[in-house]
Enzyme design. Structure first.
Site, mmCIF file in Angstrom:
data_model
loop_
_atom_site.group_PDB
_atom_site.id
_atom_site.type_symbol
_atom_site.label_atom_id
_atom_site.label_comp_id
_atom_site.label_asym_id
_atom_site.label_seq_id
_atom_site.Cartn_x
_atom_site.Cartn_y
_atom_site.Cartn_z
ATOM 1 N N HIS A 261 20.903 -23.329 -49.249
ATOM 2 C CA HIS A 261 20.351 -22.366 -48.300
ATOM 3 C C HIS A 261 20.433 -23.189 -46.827
ATOM 4 C CE1 HIS A 261 18.195 -19.303 -46.314
ATOM 5 N NE2 HIS A 261 17.259 -20.071 -45.910
ATOM 6 N N HIS B 159 23.096 -19.154 -39.296
ATOM 7 C CA HIS B 159 22.263 -18.569 -40.351
ATOM 8 C C HIS B 159 22.470 -17.013 -40.156
ATOM 9 C CE1 HIS B 159 19.325 -17.399 -43.172
ATOM 10 N NE2 HIS B 159 18.212 -17.989 -42.775
ATOM 11 N N CYS C 45 15.649 -13.406 -45.453
ATOM 12 C CA CYS C 45 16.802 -14.029 -45.388
ATOM 13 C C CYS C 45 17.481 -14.097 -46.908
ATOM 14 C CB CYS C 45 16.765 -15.344 -44.781
ATOM 15 S SG CYS C 45 16.443 -15.200 -43.034
#
Lengths: 400, 344
Positions: A292, A327, A159
């Site tokens: 994040h 996400h 990620c």
């Protein structure tokens, strides 16, 4: 202190829409992009997702990609974002040999591989898609649509892939090896990682609520974004107006567990501290943090710990825009860097949607989009599986 | 104009078709035959703690073993940075998850296989094992994944952000993946050197501590250069390092027997190095996305020996001294890499 590296162009596509303007409008109005899945063929319809509201065919037509050409959604998303990045930086296709292209992804061509895998193993019908499976092929196909870049590279750090692509590109420009580097990432939704995150029990059935006491997991999203980075010399030579400065990047490893974050948040803290040191800035210089903030209990707890360690009691306004985009995994570092760019350009603090109640010891995030003046530096966090933690700092161009 | 700051390869280790974790290939090389040859794995039970090894797939074990050995040879417990290149990552885990998804559907899938399917699993494992909180990234860019990793590590060391980097190139080829590589026309084809596996780890240092294997003078990576542009870029890199093409004692190059693959190597040799001996290293290490790591590994050890061993031929008169070696690779004619190494 090395000479600044400028951001002279950017492109984005996400669940918030296609392009910088649509994204800025959605951020300013606090409109989220999460909803039911429309294009991904999965049995898991129960999870909200940040799907890009364009079909593969629609993107192909806009890009002028022949319908008969084998292509993946990741490539189409990447090309859509790169087209805008080159256009806004006023770089003509066919004039790319002096530029590097660095892209992050993890799924690559998995959206096709998961459909065609039985063919891959048993016959020659889908061979063209085997060659598109890997991330390097994805990067080169995204790049080659626009001409011939002088150098291409791909990063895959889960990620944080796009954030690390941007950090590698920053290094290419600072070292003087390339005057110009376009960097970011692209990621499409796939059954592969939707099921993987589901197997890890970290998907929320409700719209995700980062940094909220009631948070219960993440929603996946997809998209792509790229920044055009350029040396001062190149900016002067081309006579282009910089949008912002990429002041610094930091990368550190949590070195704790393949998927879980350490309770003491060593990786996230080190990544933010490294970015600040790289940018020669102090914590109090940061006016906005794009966290994040996936919405999983673990990530947000650990990120909150790291934010308190770095900023103490003076935590700047922060939000996780994953509550709006989902996400976007390997693309998230670039998508959220573009969100920071828009925040700086528009004097806008984007909202952390769906937030209801504070987590212990943390002030509330920005819950409504808010106009501010004097926002000079924004910090953007990206943490990945493997403890691959990165942070970027984007800054206003000083008025001369 | 200043020379690019030199860096040093302190150690380099391999698991491949050659005898593992040693340099026996310099005196008694194996030439893998057929179309597919898996690595000669060491006895991992002697190298890794059993409790730890049980949780690792084959590629992770290899990455751990070569990295442990490379760090030990460099006299380091923990590097400052870990930079890895891999074409397809931990294929075994990816396949298991994908196979289950395709046959059983979207239920009861193993989180472990998913967790280990990402490309950065190896870099993460190496960081956990060495307690390295420093810079950690994974490049995955076809057959120059390792070259990109080495390039990034070199830039990192030159900017002063790290003193010692652990750089690796790792790819495994399972029986199913071998079928895929053949179908896409990449490896395991008739007339081509066999499809093999590579795990290589090396330590790159900003200072020449502990008798390095060789110096890394510079690297040059380009995307889709025309043949003359590529020769020009390589020539300019040599020039930056104060060298001419005639100074190169050995070309380590990635011929694999397929005309489309071999042409760029022949073109570069014709333009710049018409009389330079060549080591076609894929005869020893086969073809896969990480095999370029074996080319740098081999060149580094040959430079330590200072002469080209007679067993490897290469068209050089016996005992030809090696001072300067150029390693050239490309990925599918799209991404090109040249790496200049020198005796320290």
């Amino acid at each position: 202190m090395s000479s600044p590296v400028y951001i002279t162009g950017a492109g984005i596509v996400s669940a918030l829409g296609e392009g910088l303007s649509a994204t800025a409008r959605a951020l300013a109005s606090g409109t989220g992009g999460l909803g039911p899945l429309r294009f991904l063929q999965t049995v898991h319809r129960e999870f909200p997702a940040g799907e890009v509201k364009l079909s593969d065919a629609e993107m192909a037509v806009r890009l002028g990609v022949d319908a008969a050409t084998p292509v993946t959604r990741c490539i189409l998303l990447g090309q859509t974002a790169l087209a805008e990045a080159l256009r806004t930086a006023r770089i003509a296709p066919g004039n790319l040999s002096g530029a590097a292209f660095v892209s992050g992804s993890t799924v690559g061509g998995m959206d096709r591989s998961e459909l065609f895998y039985p063919d891959f193993l048993s016959n020659d019908r889908r061979n063209a898609y085997i060659a598109l499976h890997d991330v390097g092929a994805t990067t080169d196909r995204v790049a080659d649509h626009f001409g011939r870049f002088g150098y291409t590279a791909s990063l895959s750090t889960a990620c944080s892939s796009a954030a690390n692509a941007i950090i590698h590109a920053l290094r290419l420009v600072r070292s003087g090896e390339w005057d110009m580097a376009v960097a970011g990432g692209t990621e499409s939704l796939t059954k592969f990682h939707l099921n993987g995150f589901n197997a890890l029990l970290i998907l929320d059935h409700e719209p995700c609520r980062p940094f909220c006491a009631t948070r219960a997991g993440l929603n996946l999203g997809e998209g792509a974004a790229y920044l055009v980075l350029e040396s001062a010399q190149s900016v002067r030579r081309r006579g282009v107006e910089p949008l912002a400065i990429l002041s610094g990047g930091g990368n550190a490893c949590d070195a704790f567990h393949q998927t879980a974050t350490s309770p003491d948040a060593e990786g996230p803290r080190r990544a933010m501290m490294a970015a600040l040191a790289d940018a020669a800035l102090r914590p109090e210089d940061i006016g906005y943090v794009n966290a994040h903030g996936t919405g999983t209990p673990d990530n947000d707890r650990s990120e909150a710990t790291a934010l308190r360690q770095v900023f103490g009691d003076a935590l700047p306004p922060y939000s996780s825009t994953k509550s709006a985009t989902g996400h976007t995994t390997s693309a998230s570092g670039a998508i959220e860097a573009v969100v920071c760019l828009l925040a700086l350009r528009e004097g806008l603090l984007p909202a952390n949607l769906n937030w209801r109640a504070p987590i212990e010891g943390m002030p509330a995030p920005v819950t409504q989009p808010r106009r501010v003046s004097g926002l000079r530096h924004a910090l953007c966090n990206s943490f990945g599986f493997g403890g691959n933690d990165s942070a970027l700092i984007l800054s206003q161009v000083p008025q001369s | 104009m200043t020379l690019p700051a030199p860096l040093y390869i302190l150690s380099a280790e391999q698991i491949s078709p050659q005898r593992p974790l040693c340099q026996d290939w310099t005196c008694c090389p194996r030439y893998p035959g057929g179309t597919y040859c898996r690595s000669d794995d060491p006895d991992f039970r002697r190298l890794l703690r059993p409790a730890e090894a049980r949780r690792m797939g084959r590629l992770l074990k290899r990455a751990a073993a070569v990295s442990d050995r490379a760090l030990a040879a460099a006299g380091a417990d923990c590097p400052d940075a870990i930079v890895t290149g891999t074409g397809w990552g931990c294929v075994e885990s990816t396949e298991q998850f994908l196979q289950a998804l395709c046959t059983r559907g979207e239920h009861l899938l193993s989180p472990t296989h998913f967790m280990q399917s990402t490309h950065n699993t190896m870099s993460a494992l190496l960081a956990i094992r060495t307690h390295c909180h420093g810079y950690n990234v994974t490049f995955t860019h076809g057959a120059v994944s390792f070259d990109c990793a080495l390039h990034d590590a070199a830039l990192l060391l030159r900017e002063g952000s790290a003193g010692l980097a652990l750089v690796g190139g790792h790819d495994e080829v399972t029986p199913d993946y071998r079928v895929l590589l053949r179908r896409m026309g990449y490896a395991g084809l008739a007339g081509q050197c066999p499809c093999c596996e590579t795990s290589v780890a090396l330590t790159l240092s900003a200072t020449p501590r502990r008798a390095p294997l060789c110096r890394l003078d510079d690297l040059c990576l380009r995307h889709r250069p025309a043949p003359e542009e590529w020769a020009d870029a390589v020539g300019r890199m040599l020039g930056r390092c104060g060298k001419e093409p005639a100074d190169v004692d050995l070309l380590v190059c990635g011929h694999n027997g397929l005309p489309d693959n071999d042409r760029p190597y022949d073109g570069l040799a014709r333009r710049l190095f018409p009389h330079t001996p060549q080591l076609r290293y894929k005869r020893l290490f086969g073809e896969n996305f990480s095999v370029s790591a074996a080319s740098v590994y081999a060149a580094a050890h040959l430079l330590r020996r200072a002469t080209l061993p007679p067993a490897l031929g290469g068209g050089a008169p016996q005992g030809t001294p090696l001072r300067t070696v150029l390693v050239v690779n490309h990925s599918g004619g799209a991404d090109f890499s040249a790496i200049l190494l020198e005796r320290p």
